[in-house]
Design a protein around this motif. Structure first.
Motif, PDB file in Angstrom:
ATOM      1  N   GLN A  55       0.857  -1.190   0.000  1.00 33.26           N
ATOM      2  CA  GLN A  55       0.000   0.000   0.000  1.00 33.26           C
ATOM      3  C   GLN A  55       0.895   1.242   0.000  1.00 33.26           C
ATOM      4  O   GLN A  55       2.109   1.141   0.182  1.00 33.26           O
ATOM      5  N   THR A  56       0.295   2.385  -0.219  1.00 29.97           N
ATOM      6  CA  THR A  56       1.045   3.645  -0.128  1.00 29.97           C
ATOM      7  C   THR A  56       0.421   4.492   0.969  1.00 29.97           C
ATOM      8  O   THR A  56      -0.785   4.725   0.974  1.00 29.97           O
ATOM      9  N   ILE A  57       1.247   4.944   1.925  1.00 28.94           N
ATOM     10  CA  ILE A  57       0.776   5.773   3.039  1.00 28.94           C
ATOM     11  C   ILE A  57       1.697   6.983   3.168  1.00 28.94           C
ATOM     12  O   ILE A  57       2.921   6.831   3.255  1.00 28.94           O
ATOM     13  N   ASP A  58       1.091   8.164   3.164  1.00 25.89           N
ATOM     14  CA  ASP A  58       1.854   9.415   3.317  1.00 25.89           C
ATOM     15  C   ASP A  58       3.025   9.507   2.334  1.00 25.89           C
ATOM     16  O   ASP A  58       4.124   9.953   2.695  1.00 25.89           O
ATOM     17  N   GLY A  59       2.791   9.048   1.117  1.00 24.06           N
ATOM     18  CA  GLY A  59       3.817   9.150   0.081  1.00 24.06           C
ATOM     19  C   GLY A  59       4.894   8.077   0.134  1.00 24.06           C
ATOM     20  O   GLY A  59       5.784   8.041  -0.718  1.00 24.06           O
ATOM     21  N   ILE A  60       4.829   7.190   1.142  1.00 29.44           N
ATOM     22  CA  ILE A  60       5.798   6.080   1.257  1.00 29.44           C
ATOM     23  C   ILE A  60       5.149   4.824   0.679  1.00 29.44           C
ATOM     24  O   ILE A  60       4.024   4.469   1.053  1.00 29.44           O
ATOM     25  N   LYS A  61       5.861   4.170  -0.231  1.00 29.78           N
ATOM     26  CA  LYS A  61       5.328   2.969  -0.873  1.00 29.78           C
ATOM     27  C   LYS A  61       5.760   1.727  -0.093  1.00 29.78           C
ATOM     28  O   LYS A  61       6.953   1.508   0.117  1.00 29.78           O
ATOM     29  N   TYR A  62       4.791   0.933   0.357  1.00 34.17           N
ATOM     30  CA  TYR A  62       5.070  -0.307   1.079  1.00 34.17           C
ATOM     31  C   TYR A  62       4.802  -1.476   0.136  1.00 34.17           C
ATOM     32  O   TYR A  62       3.729  -1.556  -0.466  1.00 34.17           O
ATOM     33  N   VAL A  63       5.804  -2.356  -0.008  1.00 36.21           N
ATOM     34  CA  VAL A  63       5.684  -3.483  -0.936  1.00 36.21           C
ATOM     35  C   VAL A  63       5.916  -4.778  -0.166  1.00 36.21           C
ATOM     36  O   VAL A  63       6.917  -4.923   0.556  1.00 36.21           O
ATOM     37  N   ASN A  64       4.991  -5.713  -0.309  1.00 32.75           N
ATOM     38  CA  ASN A  64       5.083  -6.973   0.427  1.00 32.75           C
ATOM     39  C   ASN A  64       6.237  -7.844  -0.057  1.00 32.75           C
ATOM     40  O   ASN A  64       6.487  -7.965  -1.255  1.00 32.75           O
ATOM     41  N   TRP A  65       6.958  -8.430   0.899  1.00 34.12           N
ATOM     42  CA  TRP A  65       7.969  -9.457   0.588  1.00 34.12           C
ATOM     43  C   TRP A  65       8.036 -10.418   1.768  1.00 34.12           C
ATOM     44  O   TRP A  65       7.587 -10.101   2.871  1.00 34.12           O
ATOM     45  N   ASN A  66       8.588 -11.615   1.531  1.00 35.60           N
ATOM     46  CA  ASN A  66       8.751 -12.551   2.651  1.00 35.60           C
ATOM     47  C   ASN A  66      10.225 -12.722   3.032  1.00 35.60           C
ATOM     48  O   ASN A  66      10.565 -13.556   3.869  1.00 35.60           O
ATOM     49  N   ALA A  67      11.098 -11.936   2.392  1.00 36.94           N
ATOM     50  CA  ALA A  67      12.542 -11.922   2.691  1.00 36.94           C
ATOM     51  C   ALA A  67      13.241 -13.234   2.324  1.00 36.94           C
ATOM     52  O   ALA A  67      14.381 -13.447   2.724  1.00 36.94           O
ATOM     53  N   ARG A  68      12.556 -14.073   1.535  1.00 33.57           N
ATOM     54  CA  ARG A  68      13.157 -15.372   1.196  1.00 33.57           C
ATOM     55  C   ARG A  68      13.030 -15.733  -0.279  1.00 33.57           C
ATOM     56  O   ARG A  68      13.877 -16.452  -0.803  1.00 33.57           O
ATOM     57  N   THR A  69      11.964 -15.253  -0.915  1.00 37.44           N
ATOM     58  CA  THR A  69      11.737 -15.628  -2.319  1.00 37.44           C
ATOM     59  C   THR A  69      11.295 -14.395  -3.114  1.00 37.44           C
ATOM     60  O   THR A  69      10.834 -13.411  -2.543  1.00 37.44           O
ATOM     61  N   PHE A  70      11.436 -14.488  -4.437  1.00 30.89           N
ATOM     62  CA  PHE A  70      10.951 -13.416  -5.313  1.00 30.89           C
ATOM     63  C   PHE A  70       9.432 -13.485  -5.433  1.00 30.89           C
ATOM     64  O   PHE A  70       8.855 -14.563  -5.498  1.00 30.89           O
ATOM     65  N   SER A  71       8.801 -12.319  -5.465  1.00 36.31           N
ATOM     66  CA  SER A  71       7.342 -12.292  -5.655  1.00 36.31           C
ATOM     67  C   SER A  71       6.906 -11.005  -6.350  1.00 36.31           C
ATOM     68  O   SER A  71       5.737 -10.643  -6.301  1.00 36.31           O
ATOM     69  N   GLY A  72       7.877 -10.312  -6.955  1.00 42.26           N
ATOM     70  CA  GLY A  72       7.579  -9.049  -7.631  1.00 42.26           C
ATOM     71  C   GLY A  72       8.256  -7.858  -6.964  1.00 42.26           C
ATOM     72  O   GLY A  72       8.537  -6.845  -7.618  1.00 42.26           O
ATOM     73  N   TRP A  73       8.542  -7.961  -5.669  1.00 43.13           N
ATOM     74  CA  TRP A  73       9.199  -6.862  -4.937  1.00 43.13           C
ATOM     75  C   TRP A  73      10.567  -6.536  -5.528  1.00 43.13           C
ATOM     76  O   TRP A  73      11.024  -5.392  -5.456  1.00 43.13           O
TER      77      TRP A  73
END
Length: 302
Positions: free
Chosen positions: A37-55
């Motif tokens: 999501q994007t909050i206050d101009g900061i873009k948050y992108v989901n990742w699991n820190a182990r595999t590629f998923s688009g991040w």
């Protein structure tokens, strides 16, 4: 600068960096286990820190990548937790190495978390980056494995820096919150022998130190600590004074072991003597705003 990416940037240190760099980058992206999501101009992108998923596409054309990922060491060192402490650091660093190598235009500079705990327990010698002595225990071996996972993959187009960070003192998070509470209820005496050194840094100096590493393109390992390690007994005495509490009951090792058990943490976090100094920061002309613990407490507690 154009684009800053902070992996695992929703915690205390991530927020310190976001507040510092908000006006210095055109775009800030946080890699998080939470939803995208994007909050206050900061873009948050989901990742699991182990595999590629688009991040991983976010790394394209980034100016700076900062990785803060890793399970908190503020827990009991059970077999399961030890495994998670180690692998959360190794796997996130490895997948970022892969992502950086896959980029057409990779991040120009990657700063990866490490820890000032990498140096041995020391009452006698101050540990700089060149002459600091590495020890041998669980926490140190985690740090060594972490830095090895970071540096062993060569990234020809991306500078690399390992941040050997000490305890960061902040208003809204980190170690100061529980320590302040202890001091206010009368348990702000020395902990253990009290002669162990505490290496610390004010949150503002932490952010400014990261800034100078980026500006001056400092690579390799760097200690992110204040210039004056302080004995635990003095640290706690000055903390009592700062919160205006007249006395502090000392906590010997036995009681610390019991207390640590009940709050589900490890006494090592308090009992280890971290006697670390910021040689490379000082060599690069870094000016500490809060190099003195009294000034740091005054700023953070009032």
């Amino acid at each position: 600068m154009k684009k800053l990416i902070i992996a695992a940037g929703t915690g205390f240190l991530g927020q310190v960096l976001v507040n510092h760099f908000r006006d210095k980058f055109e775009e800030i992206v946080i890699l998080t286990r939470r939803k995208s999501q994007t909050i206050d101009g900061i873009k948050y992108v989901n990742w699991n820190a182990r595999t590629f998923s688009g991040w991983e596409k976010e790394l394209e054309n980034a100016s700076v990548l900062i990785n803060l990922a890793g399970k908190s060491v503020d827990c009991r060192y059970t077999k399961e937790n030890k495994k998670e402490i180690l692998w959360s650091r190794i796997e996130s660093t490895k997948i970022l190495n892969k992502a950086v190598l896959n980029c057409q235009n990779p991040p120009k500079h990657w700063l990866n978390s490490s820890t000032a705990t990498i140096y041995r327990f020391s009452l006698d010698k101050q540990m700089g980056e060149i002459d600091g002595e590495i020890g041998n225990d669980f926490s140190i071996n985690v740090a060594l494995s972490w830095e090895k996972a970071f540096f062993k993959t060569e990234t020809p187009n991306t500078l690399k820096t390992a941040l050997r960070t000490s305890i960061v003192l902040g208003k809204n998070g980190g170690a100061l919150i529980p320590l302040k509470t202890l001091a206010k209820i009368g348990f702000g005496g020395k902990q253990g022998e009290g002669n162990q050194f505490v290496s610390w840094i004010h949150e503002e100096d932490f952010a400014n130190a990261i800034d100078i590493v980026i500006q001056k393109e400092i690579t390799g390992v760097i200690n992110i600590v204040s210039p004056e390690p302080i004995r635990n007994t003095d640290f706690m005495q000055k903390l009592r004074k700062a919160v205006d509490f007249p006395f502090g009951i000392p906590m010997n090792k036995f009681f610390l072991e019991i207390g640590a058990f009940f709050i589900r943490t490890e006494p090592e976090l308090i009992l280890k003597s971290r006697n670390v100094i910021p040689t490379r920061l000082l060599e690069n002309g870094f000016q500490f705003k809060f190099g003195d613990i009294d000034n740091a407490f005054k700023n953070l507690l009032h």
